[in-house]
Write an enzyme that holds these catalytic residues in place. Structure first.
Site, PDB file in Angstrom:
ATOM      1  N   GLU A  66     -15.978  45.739  32.129  1.00 40.84           N
ATOM      2  CA  GLU A  66     -15.096  44.668  31.636  1.00 40.84           C
ATOM      3  C   GLU A  66     -15.408  44.291  30.196  1.00 40.84           C
ATOM      4  O   GLU A  66     -14.496  43.973  29.430  1.00 40.84           O
ATOM      5  CB  GLU A  66     -15.235  43.424  32.533  1.00 40.84           C
ATOM      6  CG  GLU A  66     -14.693  43.641  33.930  1.00 40.84           C
ATOM      7  CD  GLU A  66     -15.069  42.508  34.880  1.00 40.84           C
ATOM      8  OE1 GLU A  66     -15.689  41.519  34.437  1.00 40.84           O
ATOM      9  OE2 GLU A  66     -14.757  42.640  36.075  1.00 40.84           O
ATOM     10  N   VAL A  67     -16.688  44.257  29.857  1.00 39.15           N
ATOM     11  CA  VAL A  67     -17.073  43.835  28.504  1.00 39.15           C
ATOM     12  C   VAL A  67     -17.514  45.082  27.721  1.00 39.15           C
ATOM     13  O   VAL A  67     -18.464  45.769  28.116  1.00 39.15           O
ATOM     14  CB  VAL A  67     -18.221  42.805  28.555  1.00 39.15           C
ATOM     15  CG1 VAL A  67     -18.624  42.402  27.144  1.00 39.15           C
ATOM     16  CG2 VAL A  67     -17.804  41.577  29.370  1.00 39.15           C
ATOM     17  N   ASN A 106     -21.994  49.720  34.097  1.00 41.49           N
ATOM     18  CA  ASN A 106     -20.628  50.212  34.295  1.00 41.49           C
ATOM     19  C   ASN A 106     -20.095  50.795  32.995  1.00 41.49           C
ATOM     20  O   ASN A 106     -20.337  50.249  31.911  1.00 41.49           O
ATOM     21  CB  ASN A 106     -19.717  49.063  34.740  1.00 41.49           C
ATOM     22  CG  ASN A 106     -20.107  48.524  36.103  1.00 41.49           C
ATOM     23  OD1 ASN A 106     -20.362  49.290  37.022  1.00 41.49           O
ATOM     24  ND2 ASN A 106     -20.175  47.208  36.232  1.00 41.49           N
ATOM     25  N   HIS A 129     -24.212  46.951  28.494  1.00 42.33           N
ATOM     26  CA  HIS A 129     -25.066  45.983  29.184  1.00 42.33           C
ATOM     27  C   HIS A 129     -25.598  46.610  30.460  1.00 42.33           C
ATOM     28  O   HIS A 129     -24.905  47.370  31.133  1.00 42.33           O
ATOM     29  CB  HIS A 129     -24.338  44.674  29.496  1.00 42.33           C
ATOM     30  CG  HIS A 129     -22.983  44.846  30.114  1.00 42.33           C
ATOM     31  ND1 HIS A 129     -21.878  45.261  29.407  1.00 42.33           N
ATOM     32  CD2 HIS A 129     -22.559  44.662  31.388  1.00 42.33           C
ATOM     33  CE1 HIS A 129     -20.836  45.318  30.207  1.00 42.33           C
ATOM     34  NE2 HIS A 129     -21.212  44.969  31.429  1.00 42.33           N
ATOM     35  N   HIS A 163     -26.972  45.566  34.088  1.00 39.47           N
ATOM     36  CA  HIS A 163     -27.115  44.509  35.092  1.00 39.47           C
ATOM     37  C   HIS A 163     -28.463  44.710  35.781  1.00 39.47           C
ATOM     38  O   HIS A 163     -28.791  45.826  36.203  1.00 39.47           O
ATOM     39  CB  HIS A 163     -26.021  44.615  36.162  1.00 39.47           C
ATOM     40  CG  HIS A 163     -24.617  44.424  35.675  1.00 39.47           C
ATOM     41  ND1 HIS A 163     -23.931  43.237  35.814  1.00 39.47           N
ATOM     42  CD2 HIS A 163     -23.762  45.279  35.059  1.00 39.47           C
ATOM     43  CE1 HIS A 163     -22.703  43.377  35.316  1.00 39.47           C
ATOM     44  NE2 HIS A 163     -22.581  44.606  34.856  1.00 39.47           N
ATOM     45  N   ASP A 203     -26.186  36.308  34.071  1.00 41.65           N
ATOM     46  CA  ASP A 203     -24.752  36.546  34.231  1.00 41.65           C
ATOM     47  C   ASP A 203     -24.071  35.237  34.601  1.00 41.65           C
ATOM     48  O   ASP A 203     -24.573  34.466  35.431  1.00 41.65           O
ATOM     49  CB  ASP A 203     -24.502  37.608  35.313  1.00 41.65           C
ATOM     50  CG  ASP A 203     -23.091  38.161  35.249  1.00 41.65           C
ATOM     51  OD1 ASP A 203     -22.924  39.332  34.890  1.00 41.65           O
ATOM     52  OD2 ASP A 203     -22.139  37.396  35.552  1.00 41.65           O
ATOM     53  N   ILE A 204     -22.923  34.991  34.017  1.00 42.76           N
ATOM     54  CA  ILE A 204     -22.215  33.724  34.239  1.00 42.76           C
ATOM     55  C   ILE A 204     -21.641  33.629  35.659  1.00 42.76           C
ATOM     56  O   ILE A 204     -21.427  32.535  36.176  1.00 42.76           O
ATOM     57  CB  ILE A 204     -21.118  33.537  33.155  1.00 42.76           C
ATOM     58  CG1 ILE A 204     -20.788  32.073  32.959  1.00 42.76           C
ATOM     59  CG2 ILE A 204     -19.885  34.377  33.447  1.00 42.76           C
ATOM     60  CD1 ILE A 204     -19.991  31.792  31.691  1.00 42.76           C
TER      61      ILE A 204
HETATM   62  P1  AMP Z   1     -19.013  44.629  33.580  1.00 43.08           P
HETATM   63  O1  AMP Z   1     -17.947  44.515  34.606  1.00 43.08           O
HETATM   64  O2  AMP Z   1     -20.075  45.615  33.938  1.00 43.08           O
HETATM   65  O3  AMP Z   1     -18.446  44.835  32.191  1.00 43.08           O
HETATM   66  O4  AMP Z   1     -19.795  43.236  33.597  1.00 43.08           O
HETATM   67  C1  AMP Z   1     -19.502  42.166  32.752  1.00 43.08           C
HETATM   68  C2  AMP Z   1     -20.312  41.002  33.248  1.00 43.08           C
HETATM   69  O5  AMP Z   1     -20.347  40.026  32.222  1.00 43.08           O
HETATM   70  C3  AMP Z   1     -19.755  40.328  34.494  1.00 43.08           C
HETATM   71  O6  AMP Z   1     -20.735  40.365  35.530  1.00 43.08           O
HETATM   72  C4  AMP Z   1     -19.458  38.901  34.019  1.00 43.08           C
HETATM   73  O7  AMP Z   1     -19.726  37.928  35.011  1.00 43.08           O
HETATM   74  C5  AMP Z   1     -20.391  38.768  32.834  1.00 43.08           C
HETATM   75  N1  AMP Z   1     -19.992  37.786  31.824  1.00 43.08           N
HETATM   76  C6  AMP Z   1     -18.781  37.659  31.248  1.00 43.08           C
HETATM   77  N2  AMP Z   1     -18.803  36.664  30.330  1.00 43.08           N
HETATM   78  C7  AMP Z   1     -20.068  36.182  30.324  1.00 43.08           C
HETATM   79  C8  AMP Z   1     -20.741  35.149  29.593  1.00 43.08           C
HETATM   80  N3  AMP Z   1     -20.093  34.402  28.679  1.00 43.08           N
HETATM   81  N4  AMP Z   1     -22.043  34.934  29.850  1.00 43.08           N
HETATM   82  C9  AMP Z   1     -22.698  35.665  30.768  1.00 43.08           C
HETATM   83  N5  AMP Z   1     -22.127  36.651  31.489  1.00 43.08           N
HETATM   84  C10 AMP Z   1     -20.834  36.899  31.273  1.00 43.08           C
END
Ligand code: AMP
Length: 124
Positions: free
Chosen positions: A99-100, A91, A104, A106, A33-34
């Protein structure tokens, strides 16, 4: 919600933006994770275009589903997390705080992870 191929994990899968890869097979990619929220914070994603767990559970093949969960366990083992313990979390949607919009999981570990939810967020 239809899958949006412009989401950031789709771009990582296409190699359009970099990631710090820790694992890959035919169906799964995993990377750090970034913005890590624990000493070890890895994201494990299916290579297929699935928005979230609802989409994945309905539309992914048995092989893809098995591959994702086997990969999570293998990555945990490879990072010596089996005996110390770890947490997985996915999530979904507004209440989940996703968010994405690409499924995914975690994977958190390497430290004591505290309560499952922040106490201030608990209604109980
Ligand atoms: P969520 O809130 O469950 O959708 O988590 C999205 C996760 O993606 C967050 O923990 C971010 O820090 C992570 N994230 C977003 N962009 C990147 C990226 N380019 N590389 C790695 N992790 C990312």
């Amino acid at each position: 919600m239809p899958y949006n191929p412009q989401n950031i994990f789709a771009k990582i899968l296409r190699g359009e933006i970099p990631c710090h890869k820790v694992y890959e097979d035919d169906h799964v990619l995993a990377f750090h994770d970034i913005h890590p929220q624990a000493k070890i914070h890895i994201l494990v994603i299916p290579k297929g275009a699935y928005v979230d767990m609802t989409d994945f559970s309905k539309n992914a093949s048995e092989r893809e589903i098995a591959a994702l969960f086997r990969a999570v366990a293998k990555i945990a083992k490879d990072h010596d997390l089996e005996s110390s313990g770890y947490r997985i979390l996915s999530n979904q949607g507004v209440n989940g705080g996703q968010e994405v919009p690409h499924l995914h999981i975690h994977l958190f570990g390497g430290q004591s992870l505290g309560p499952m939810l922040a106490r201030s967020q608990s209604p109980f």
